[in-house]
Write a protein that holds these residues in place. Structure first.
Motif, short mmCIF file in Angstrom:
data_model
loop_
_atom_site.label_atom_id
_atom_site.label_comp_id
_atom_site.label_asym_id
_atom_site.label_seq_id
_atom_site.Cartn_x
_atom_site.Cartn_y
_atom_site.Cartn_z
N HIS A 22 0.83 -1.21 0.00
CA HIS A 22 0.00 0.00 0.00
C HIS A 22 0.87 1.27 0.00
O HIS A 22 0.64 2.20 0.79
CB HIS A 22 -0.96 0.01 1.20
N VAL A 23 1.85 1.29 -0.87
CA VAL A 23 2.79 2.40 -0.89
C VAL A 23 2.06 3.72 -1.09
O VAL A 23 1.25 3.88 -2.01
CB VAL A 23 3.85 2.19 -1.99
N SER A 24 2.34 4.65 -0.19
CA SER A 24 1.73 5.98 -0.23
C SER A 24 2.78 7.02 0.10
O SER A 24 3.45 6.93 1.13
CB SER A 24 0.57 6.08 0.76
N GLY A 66 -3.92 3.03 -6.42
CA GLY A 66 -3.65 3.11 -7.85
C GLY A 66 -3.19 4.47 -8.34
O GLY A 66 -3.21 4.72 -9.55
N GLU A 67 -2.77 5.36 -7.43
CA GLU A 67 -2.34 6.70 -7.84
C GLU A 67 -1.07 6.62 -8.69
O GLU A 67 -0.17 5.82 -8.43
CB GLU A 67 -2.06 7.57 -6.60
N VAL A 68 -0.99 7.49 -9.67
CA VAL A 68 0.17 7.49 -10.56
C VAL A 68 1.46 7.71 -9.77
O VAL A 68 2.47 7.04 -9.99
CB VAL A 68 0.01 8.57 -11.65
N TRP A 69 1.44 8.67 -8.82
CA TRP A 69 2.66 8.98 -8.08
C TRP A 69 3.09 7.83 -7.17
O TRP A 69 4.29 7.60 -6.99
CB TRP A 69 2.48 10.28 -7.28
N ALA A 71 2.41 4.59 -7.87
CA ALA A 71 2.92 3.58 -8.80
C ALA A 71 4.35 3.92 -9.21
O ALA A 71 5.21 3.02 -9.33
CB ALA A 71 2.02 3.48 -10.02
N ASP A 72 4.64 5.19 -9.39
CA ASP A 72 6.01 5.61 -9.72
C ASP A 72 6.97 5.25 -8.58
O ASP A 72 8.11 4.79 -8.83
CB ASP A 72 6.07 7.11 -9.98
N ALA A 73 6.54 5.47 -7.35
CA ALA A 73 7.40 5.15 -6.20
C ALA A 73 7.65 3.65 -6.10
O ALA A 73 8.77 3.22 -5.78
CB ALA A 73 6.76 5.67 -4.91
N THR A 108 -1.77 -0.79 -17.63
CA THR A 108 -0.55 -0.11 -17.18
C THR A 108 0.09 -0.86 -16.03
O THR A 108 1.32 -1.02 -15.98
CB THR A 108 -0.88 1.33 -16.76
N PHE A 109 -0.72 -1.33 -15.09
CA PHE A 109 -0.20 -2.13 -13.97
C PHE A 109 0.52 -3.37 -14.50
O PHE A 109 1.63 -3.70 -14.05
CB PHE A 109 -1.34 -2.53 -13.04
N ALA A 110 -0.09 -4.06 -15.46
CA ALA A 110 0.51 -5.27 -16.02
C ALA A 110 1.82 -4.98 -16.72
O ALA A 110 2.78 -5.75 -16.64
CB ALA A 110 -0.47 -5.94 -16.98
#
Length: 307
Positions: A22-24, A66-69, A71-73, A108-110
């Motif tokens: 759950h990276v935030s 699912g936030e873009v930022w 996902a980048d992290a 995009t996740f895949a």
């Protein structure tokens, strides 16, 4: 955590399994300890990098929502690894109707965290790994965090099980025997505890697994180290890295069977903080925490005779 007869592999295959970080990077609080979630995930990645693994698997919920930022992290952290990463999405990785942000798509996740599409079949050493999307997509399950392995994926899985020996299946949501452990805990210990979203049409999914003689399913979702058996199909639920009991799994598959070890990624102070925060967060969080503590104290959770 467990010593199992199956799956087996011609030569040793070592896998790390990391679930529900759950990276935030822009939120704080809750029992998920959002302000520490990236640190915990990176600590797990650093430890995995020293373990000589052949691949990293994830049952999902890599991001807060699912936030873009975020996902980048996640992607930046995974760059520290030099082995393949095969993740399936969790219910918090895919778009939902209530989102107040643009969530990344399943495609995009895949592309970023999986092999490019779902379901997938990848070979790691001599082991077949089959990944399924139980979390939905832009058209399916957008109004719920429930899980569902739909008919098309079940048909695909049935075909794969006929053509593979001892595959390992990865999916986010849980089967019935593990889910029932939470219900029993609610009924006996914490009456007001809510049950997190569950898998729909679980029996139809287990039918395919059992008829195909599937040996092991790796899941996440409940954030707890749990195991259960549904009609001969063993499930190992992977604990979370974000909150108690911050850890991941190391899975060794050999010609003799499979060993599953739980690897903590927090020190004593970190575990105490996470336990306290989760136990005080809500009635449901308190119930889940007491299950997690009991399972840690009861390990190994499954020992199968290999003789």
């Amino acid at each position: 955590m467990a010593r199992l007869k199956r799956p087996t592999a011609p030569e040793r295959v070592r896998l790390a399994v990391i679930a529900d970080p759950h990276v935030s990077t822009r939120a704080e609080g809750t029992s998920k300890l959002f302000e520490h979630s990236l640190d915990h995930f990176e600590a797990a990645i650093d430890d995995i990098a020293s373990r000589d693994v052949d691949a990293v698997l994830s049952p999902g919920d890599l991001t807060k929502d699912g936030e873009v930022w975020n996902a980048d992290a996640v992607a930046d952290a995974l760059n520290a690894l030099d082995v393949p990463v095969y993740a399936v999405p969790g219910n918090h990785d895919v778009p939902k109707d209530g989102d107040d942000h643009d969530a990344i798509s399943v495609d995009t996740f895949a592309d970023r965290f999986g092999p490019g599409s779902y379901p997938f079949h990848e070979e790691v050493g001599g082991l077949d790994v089959l990944g399924l999307n139980s979390a939905g997509n832009g058209d399916h399950l957008v109004d719920t965090h429930d899980g569902h392995v739909d008919a098309d994926q079940r048909e695909w899985l049935a075909g794969k099980l006929q053509r593979t020996d001892d595959p390992l299946i990865v999916v986010h949501h849980n089967l019935a025997a593990v889910t029932d452990q939470l219900r029993r805990h609610r009924d006996r210990v914490v009456e007001d505890m809510a049950i997190p979203p569950t898998m729909r049409e679980t029996e139809a999914f287990v039918d395919v697994l059992a008829n195909g003689d599937a040996a092991l399913v790796l899941t996440g979702h409940f954030h707890l180290p749990l195991t259960g058996v549904d009609r001969g199909v063993r499930e190992i639920a992977t604990p979370t890295t974000c909150s108690f009991p911050q850890s991941y799994l190391l899975v060794n598959i050999t010609p003799r069977g499979t060993d599953v070890r739980l690897v903590p990624i927090a020190d004593q102070d970190g575990l105490e903080l996470a336990h306290d925060r989760r136990a005080r967060d809500s009635t449901t969080a308190r119930g889940l925490t007491s299950i997690g503590a009991a399972r840690l104290a009861s390990m190994p959770l499954a020992v199968e005779d290999r003789a």
